[in-house]
Design a protein around this motif. Structure first.
Motif, PDB file in Angstrom:
ATOM      1  N   LYS A  84       0.770  -1.297   0.022  1.00  0.00           N
ATOM      2  CA  LYS A  84      -0.080   0.251  -0.139  1.00  0.00           C
ATOM      3  C   LYS A  84       0.958   1.277   0.083  1.00  0.00           C
ATOM      4  CE  LYS A  84      -4.209  -1.786   0.005  1.00  0.00           C
ATOM      5  NZ  LYS A  84      -5.123  -1.624  -1.180  1.00  0.00           N
ATOM      6  N   LEU A  85       1.751   1.082   0.979  1.00  0.00           N
ATOM      7  CA  LEU A  85       2.776   2.334   0.708  1.00  0.00           C
ATOM      8  C   LEU A  85       3.592   2.507  -0.387  1.00  0.00           C
ATOM      9  CD1 LEU A  85       4.247   4.681   2.249  1.00  0.00           C
ATOM     10  CD2 LEU A  85       5.787   2.996   3.295  1.00  0.00           C
ATOM     11  N   ALA A  86       3.936   1.513  -0.825  1.00  0.00           N
ATOM     12  CA  ALA A  86       4.609   1.456  -2.227  1.00  0.00           C
ATOM     13  C   ALA A  86       3.660   2.214  -3.319  1.00  0.00           C
ATOM     14  CB  ALA A  86       5.198   0.027  -2.792  1.00  0.00           C
ATOM     15  N   GLU A  87       2.365   1.421  -3.133  1.00  0.00           N
ATOM     16  CA  GLU A  87       1.265   2.101  -4.384  1.00  0.00           C
ATOM     17  C   GLU A  87       1.333   3.687  -4.182  1.00  0.00           C
ATOM     18  OE1 GLU A  87      -2.321   0.138  -3.576  1.00  0.00           O
ATOM     19  OE2 GLU A  87      -1.103  -2.033  -3.800  1.00  0.00           O
ATOM     20  N   LYS A  91       2.636   6.264  -7.277  1.00  0.00           N
ATOM     21  CA  LYS A  91       1.588   6.872  -7.991  1.00  0.00           C
ATOM     22  C   LYS A  91       1.819   8.223  -7.915  1.00  0.00           C
ATOM     23  CE  LYS A  91      -3.543   7.065  -8.761  1.00  0.00           C
ATOM     24  NZ  LYS A  91      -3.432   8.377  -9.049  1.00  0.00           N
ATOM     25  N   GLN A  92       2.063   8.728  -6.665  1.00  0.00           N
ATOM     26  CA  GLN A  92       2.435  10.431  -6.617  1.00  0.00           C
ATOM     27  C   GLN A  92       3.455  10.466  -7.511  1.00  0.00           C
ATOM     28  OE1 GLN A  92       3.207  10.916  -2.422  1.00  0.00           O
ATOM     29  NE2 GLN A  92       1.182  11.055  -2.006  1.00  0.00           N
ATOM     30  N   LEU A  93       4.986   9.877  -7.585  1.00  0.00           N
ATOM     31  CA  LEU A  93       5.849   9.918  -8.408  1.00  0.00           C
ATOM     32  C   LEU A  93       5.227  10.152  -9.923  1.00  0.00           C
ATOM     33  CD1 LEU A  93       8.877  10.588  -8.870  1.00  0.00           C
ATOM     34  CD2 LEU A  93       9.413   8.126  -8.642  1.00  0.00           C
ATOM     35  N   GLY A 103       9.767   8.830 -13.536  1.00  0.00           N
ATOM     36  CA  GLY A 103       8.081   9.063 -13.287  1.00  0.00           C
ATOM     37  C   GLY A 103       7.642   8.056 -14.332  1.00  0.00           C
ATOM     38  N   ARG A 104       7.688   7.991 -15.508  1.00  0.00           N
ATOM     39  CA  ARG A 104       7.345   6.953 -16.175  1.00  0.00           C
ATOM     40  C   ARG A 104       7.425   5.459 -15.817  1.00  0.00           C
ATOM     41  NH1 ARG A 104       9.545  10.402 -19.802  1.00  0.00           N
ATOM     42  NH2 ARG A 104      11.568   8.964 -20.425  1.00  0.00           N
ATOM     43  N   LEU A 105       8.857   5.155 -15.157  1.00  0.00           N
ATOM     44  CA  LEU A 105       8.908   3.987 -14.634  1.00  0.00           C
ATOM     45  C   LEU A 105       8.183   3.699 -13.458  1.00  0.00           C
ATOM     46  CD1 LEU A 105      13.099   3.307 -15.111  1.00  0.00           C
ATOM     47  CD2 LEU A 105      11.246   2.242 -16.259  1.00  0.00           C
ATOM     48  N   ALA A 106       7.897   4.586 -12.658  1.00  0.00           N
ATOM     49  CA  ALA A 106       7.110   4.210 -11.497  1.00  0.00           C
ATOM     50  C   ALA A 106       5.799   3.609 -11.805  1.00  0.00           C
ATOM     51  CB  ALA A 106       6.574   5.733 -10.764  1.00  0.00           C
ATOM     52  N   ARG A 107       5.050   3.873 -13.110  1.00  0.00           N
ATOM     53  CA  ARG A 107       3.944   3.095 -13.434  1.00  0.00           C
ATOM     54  C   ARG A 107       4.196   1.563 -13.531  1.00  0.00           C
ATOM     55  NH1 ARG A 107       0.045   6.562 -13.919  1.00  0.00           N
ATOM     56  NH2 ARG A 107       0.324   8.888 -14.503  1.00  0.00           N
ATOM     57  N   PHE A 108       5.308   1.304 -14.074  1.00  0.00           N
ATOM     58  CA  PHE A 108       5.625  -0.172 -14.043  1.00  0.00           C
ATOM     59  C   PHE A 108       5.762  -0.863 -12.712  1.00  0.00           C
ATOM     60  CE2 PHE A 108       8.968  -3.377 -14.276  1.00  0.00           C
ATOM     61  CZ  PHE A 108       8.466  -4.451 -15.118  1.00  0.00           C
ATOM     62  N   TYR A 109       6.476  -0.043 -11.789  1.00  0.00           N
ATOM     63  CA  TYR A 109       6.592  -0.510 -10.487  1.00  0.00           C
ATOM     64  C   TYR A 109       5.298  -0.479  -9.876  1.00  0.00           C
ATOM     65  CZ  TYR A 109      11.505  -1.439 -11.517  1.00  0.00           C
ATOM     66  OH  TYR A 109      12.580  -1.913 -12.087  1.00  0.00           O
ATOM     67  N   LEU A 110       4.610   0.428  -9.886  1.00  0.00           N
ATOM     68  CA  LEU A 110       3.245   0.564  -9.591  1.00  0.00           C
ATOM     69  C   LEU A 110       2.349  -0.766  -9.887  1.00  0.00           C
ATOM     70  CD1 LEU A 110       0.863   2.236  -7.887  1.00  0.00           C
ATOM     71  CD2 LEU A 110       0.703   3.372 -10.121  1.00  0.00           C
ATOM     72  N   ALA A 111       2.554  -1.276 -11.085  1.00  0.00           N
ATOM     73  CA  ALA A 111       1.592  -2.249 -11.495  1.00  0.00           C
ATOM     74  C   ALA A 111       2.150  -3.436 -10.456  1.00  0.00           C
ATOM     75  CB  ALA A 111       1.925  -2.510 -12.861  1.00  0.00           C
ATOM     76  N   SER A 112       3.354  -3.465 -10.360  1.00  0.00           N
ATOM     77  CA  SER A 112       4.045  -4.623  -9.608  1.00  0.00           C
ATOM     78  C   SER A 112       3.418  -4.684  -8.185  1.00  0.00           C
ATOM     79  CB  SER A 112       5.721  -4.703  -9.725  1.00  0.00           C
ATOM     80  OG  SER A 112       6.138  -4.834 -10.733  1.00  0.00           O
ATOM     81  N   ALA A 113       3.327  -3.498  -7.499  1.00  0.00           N
ATOM     82  CA  ALA A 113       2.885  -3.182  -6.417  1.00  0.00           C
ATOM     83  C   ALA A 113       1.188  -3.727  -6.227  1.00  0.00           C
ATOM     84  CB  ALA A 113       2.804  -1.832  -5.871  1.00  0.00           C
TER      85      ALA A 113
END
Length: 245
Positions: A84-87, A91-93, A103-113
């Motif tokens: 949840k914290l990672a999400e 998402k904010q980044l 910022g773009r890579l954050a969406r990839f790792y957001l999906a992993s979370a």
């Protein structure tokens, strides 16, 4: 008798004529005085523009540093299982720095979370958004494979097969997994012959793959005739080194 020397007398007009060097200096001085304001303004503009460029450069470097720190914090939370914290952090980044690489890579790792948290719809949407902008072949392959996994867990066999097929089209660490995913989705969707053909195509393309035994078992479950052909010999291998599954 010495020759007579004639001295020419300077006329009043010649005496009043300006010296060429003096004229040049006077003209230069006049030009400088007349254009002094414009020169000062031009120099000021150059200084201001230079200051702006330098300021923007250091400001962007500062934002890069902040983005890196935020990305590291989010990755740390994800690795620690704090999904949840990672999400929230990813998402904010992603929302605040869409123009930066992190910022773009954050969406990839957001999906992993999201996947780790079992939130499949949000994981799907995040991966689709990431793929719409990503051009790096490696990250595209990883994202497509993850998207296929999400569709598979959502029991959308057709979309899962399509994502696996796209991932399998590009060489990379996920290619073998994606090829098997295509065959598996065909089997799950009821396309038995298509699945058999896909599994056999995999064996032909990867005769020494670690998954060979699993593929043979999958073919058997699909009712495909047993393939008794031996594994092709590797260069320099003796017949005793070749196993038949």
């Amino acid at each position: 008798m010495p020759p007579t020397t004639h001295r020419r007398k300077l006329t009043q007009k010649e005496l009043r004529a300006p010296d060429e060097f003096t004229t040049f200096v006077d003209n230069a001085r006049d030009f400088f005085v007349n254009n002094l304001t414009q020169m000062i303004v031009s120099a000021a503009i150059v200084i201001v523009v230079g200051a702006i460029v330098i300021g923007v450069y250091y400001y962007e470097r500062h934002r890069d540093t902040l983005a890196s720190s935020r990305f590291y914090d989010a990755i740390t939370a994800l690795n620690a299982g704090q999904n949840k914290l990672a999400e929230t952090q990813f998402k904010q980044l992603a929302d605040e720095e869409p123009g930066r690489r992190l910022g773009r890579l954050a969406r990839f790792y957001l999906a992993s979370a999201y996947i780790a948290d079992g939130d499949l719809p949000n994981a799907r949407d995040s991966l689709v958004a990431f793929l719409s902008e990503e051009r790096d072949p490696l990250f595209r392959s990883l994202a497509l494979t993850n998207l296929a996994v999400v569709y598979e867990r959502m029991a959308d066999w057709k979309k899962a097969a399509g994502a696996y097929q796209q991932a399998a089209a590009d060489p990379g660490p996920e290619q073998t997994r994606a090829e098997l995913g295509v065959a598996r989705m065909l089997a799950k969707s009821g396309d038995k012959q298509g699945a058999i053909a896909a599994y056999r195509g995999f064996l032909n393309a990867h005769p020494f793959a670690q998954q060979r035994q699993d593929v043979m078992e999958s073919l058997a479950l699909l009712g495909a005739p047993a393939d008794a052909s031996p594994i092709p010999s590797a260069p320099g291998a003796s017949p005793q080194q070749v196993l038949i599954h």
